[in-house]
Design an enzyme around this catalytic site. Sequence first.
Site, PDB file in Angstrom:
ATOM      1  N   LYS A   9       0.744  -1.223   0.047  1.00 26.32           N
ATOM      2  CA  LYS A   9      -0.138  -0.091  -0.059  1.00 26.32           C
ATOM      3  C   LYS A   9       0.964   1.325  -0.192  1.00 26.32           C
ATOM      4  CE  LYS A   9      -3.994  -2.133   2.454  1.00 26.32           C
ATOM      5  NZ  LYS A   9      -4.935  -1.871   3.595  1.00 26.32           N
ATOM      6  N   PHE A  59     -15.237   3.532   6.171  1.00 32.68           N
ATOM      7  CA  PHE A  59     -13.899   3.796   5.906  1.00 32.68           C
ATOM      8  C   PHE A  59     -13.734   3.931   4.222  1.00 32.68           C
ATOM      9  CE2 PHE A  59     -14.343  -0.753   6.760  1.00 32.68           C
ATOM     10  CZ  PHE A  59     -13.771  -1.510   5.433  1.00 32.68           C
ATOM     11  N   ARG A 104       1.933  -6.152  10.010  1.00 37.82           N
ATOM     12  CA  ARG A 104       1.114  -4.768  10.419  1.00 37.82           C
ATOM     13  C   ARG A 104       1.475  -4.402  11.714  1.00 37.82           C
ATOM     14  NH1 ARG A 104      -4.587  -6.531   7.764  1.00 37.82           N
ATOM     15  NH2 ARG A 104      -4.298  -5.711   5.505  1.00 37.82           N
ATOM     16  N   ASN A 114      -2.034   0.236   7.008  1.00 33.02           N
ATOM     17  CA  ASN A 114      -1.369  -1.072   7.428  1.00 33.02           C
ATOM     18  C   ASN A 114      -0.556  -1.755   6.453  1.00 33.02           C
ATOM     19  OD1 ASN A 114      -3.333  -1.882   5.701  1.00 33.02           O
ATOM     20  ND2 ASN A 114      -4.548  -2.656   7.261  1.00 33.02           N
ATOM     21  N   HIS A 117      -1.730  -5.151   1.516  1.00 37.26           N
ATOM     22  CA  HIS A 117      -3.011  -5.759   1.200  1.00 37.26           C
ATOM     23  C   HIS A 117      -2.944  -6.974   1.151  1.00 37.26           C
ATOM     24  CE1 HIS A 117      -6.903  -6.636  -0.400  1.00 37.26           C
ATOM     25  NE2 HIS A 117      -6.199  -7.382  -1.371  1.00 37.26           N
TER      26      HIS A 117
HETATM   27  P1  ADP Z   1      -7.986  -6.320   5.531  1.00 40.93           P
HETATM   28  O1  ADP Z   1      -6.978  -5.389   4.449  1.00 40.93           O
HETATM   29  O2  ADP Z   1      -7.288  -6.740   6.774  1.00 40.93           O
HETATM   30  O3  ADP Z   1      -8.597  -7.475   4.595  1.00 40.93           O
HETATM   31  P2  ADP Z   1     -10.656  -5.045   5.242  1.00 40.93           P
HETATM   32  O4  ADP Z   1     -10.834  -5.882   3.988  1.00 40.93           O
HETATM   33  O5  ADP Z   1     -11.616  -5.028   6.225  1.00 40.93           O
HETATM   34  O6  ADP Z   1      -9.315  -5.366   6.148  1.00 40.93           O
HETATM   35  O7  ADP Z   1     -10.781  -3.725   5.052  1.00 40.93           O
HETATM   36  C1  ADP Z   1      -9.901  -2.909   4.047  1.00 40.93           C
HETATM   37  C2  ADP Z   1      -8.878  -1.847   4.326  1.00 40.93           C
HETATM   38  O8  ADP Z   1      -9.659  -0.943   4.726  1.00 40.93           O
HETATM   39  C3  ADP Z   1      -8.045  -2.338   5.772  1.00 40.93           C
HETATM   40  O9  ADP Z   1      -6.850  -2.876   5.225  1.00 40.93           O
HETATM   41  C4  ADP Z   1      -7.707  -1.036   6.107  1.00 40.93           C
HETATM   42  O10 ADP Z   1      -6.925  -0.092   5.553  1.00 40.93           O
HETATM   43  C5  ADP Z   1      -9.229  -0.147   6.018  1.00 40.93           C
HETATM   44  N1  ADP Z   1      -9.719  -0.098   7.104  1.00 40.93           N
HETATM   45  C6  ADP Z   1     -10.720  -1.287   7.474  1.00 40.93           C
HETATM   46  N2  ADP Z   1     -11.477  -1.116   8.715  1.00 40.93           N
HETATM   47  C7  ADP Z   1     -11.081   0.110   8.935  1.00 40.93           C
HETATM   48  C8  ADP Z   1     -11.264   0.999  10.115  1.00 40.93           C
HETATM   49  N3  ADP Z   1     -12.120   0.540  11.098  1.00 40.93           N
HETATM   50  N4  ADP Z   1     -10.679   2.031  10.288  1.00 40.93           N
HETATM   51  C9  ADP Z   1      -9.882   2.741   9.317  1.00 40.93           C
HETATM   52  N5  ADP Z   1      -9.473   1.813   8.266  1.00 40.93           N
HETATM   53  C10 ADP Z   1      -9.924   0.597   8.026  1.00 40.93           C
HETATM   54 MG    MG Z   2      -9.869  -7.549   3.029  1.00 43.41          MG
END
Ligand code: ADP
Ligand code: MG
Length: 216
Positions: A9, A59, A104, A114, A117
């Site tokens: 990212k 978000f 992360r 974070n 992805h």
């Molecule tokens: P992941 O990347 O762990 O699979 P998700 O698919 O749920 O997580 O969400 C996609 C991305 O959106 C996350 O990696 C993060 O960058 C952002 N995100 C998700 N939830 C939040 C939150 N509560 N606050 C801020 N950013 C968020």
């Molecule tokens: Mg995801």
Amino acid sequence: MEKMLILLKPDGMIRRYSGARALKSILDLDVKINFFKILKPEKSFLADKHYGEHKDKFFYENLIEFMSSTELAVIIIESDNATEKVRNLLGKTMCEKADPMSIRGRYGTTKGINLVHASDSPETAGREVNLWKSIVKIEDGKDYLGDVLNYIKKYEDFPMIDSLRYREIGKNLTDGKIAKENAEEEITKLLMKETDFSENIVKTTTHAIIDNILLD
Ligand code: ADP
Ligand code: MG
């Protein structure tokens, strides 16, 4: 064997050392590298296709703003239990909640900013790999592993700022101890110490980082 998509990212791109470390840890899982390329996808591709499933989330807009702020490293890997292995290595979505030894937890910048992805299940992986293959060309016989190793070599000696510094600024911002403009200035200053990106690009990413910190 399972294929999956991994992206560095914008914070993982700007923070050169952390991005390189993350890639190195992924290689240490003994995965096969099927594709590697640095590119900047269309914003609409990220918004409608890649993150389309999140359209209704609070978000979502911030996520698209953030993800389209710089070029990204696009990686397709192949391995047994790829998604399980990589997701375990990444840790939880929010940096502060992720295991401190995970990518992360250790290198993620702050909150949802974070670093990496990764597809979250074999089903998502299949969909994401097909999707990204619609905008990139995988060349037969190309040494993509060599490209990843070169990338790591190029950036692993870059200066590194501890992620805790970013998280502290974020906390001061949400606690009302510093103004948004100060937080913005401080984060940009730290990012500039870790990168060869131009200040203009870094400022765009900083903007998205600040908005992410202030989301809830
Ligand atoms: P992941 O990347 O762990 O699979 P998700 O698919 O749920 O997580 O969400 C996609 C991305 O959106 C996350 O990696 C993060 O960058 C952002 N995100 C998700 N939830 C939040 C939150 N509560 N606050 C801020 N950013 C968020
Ligand atoms: Mg995801």
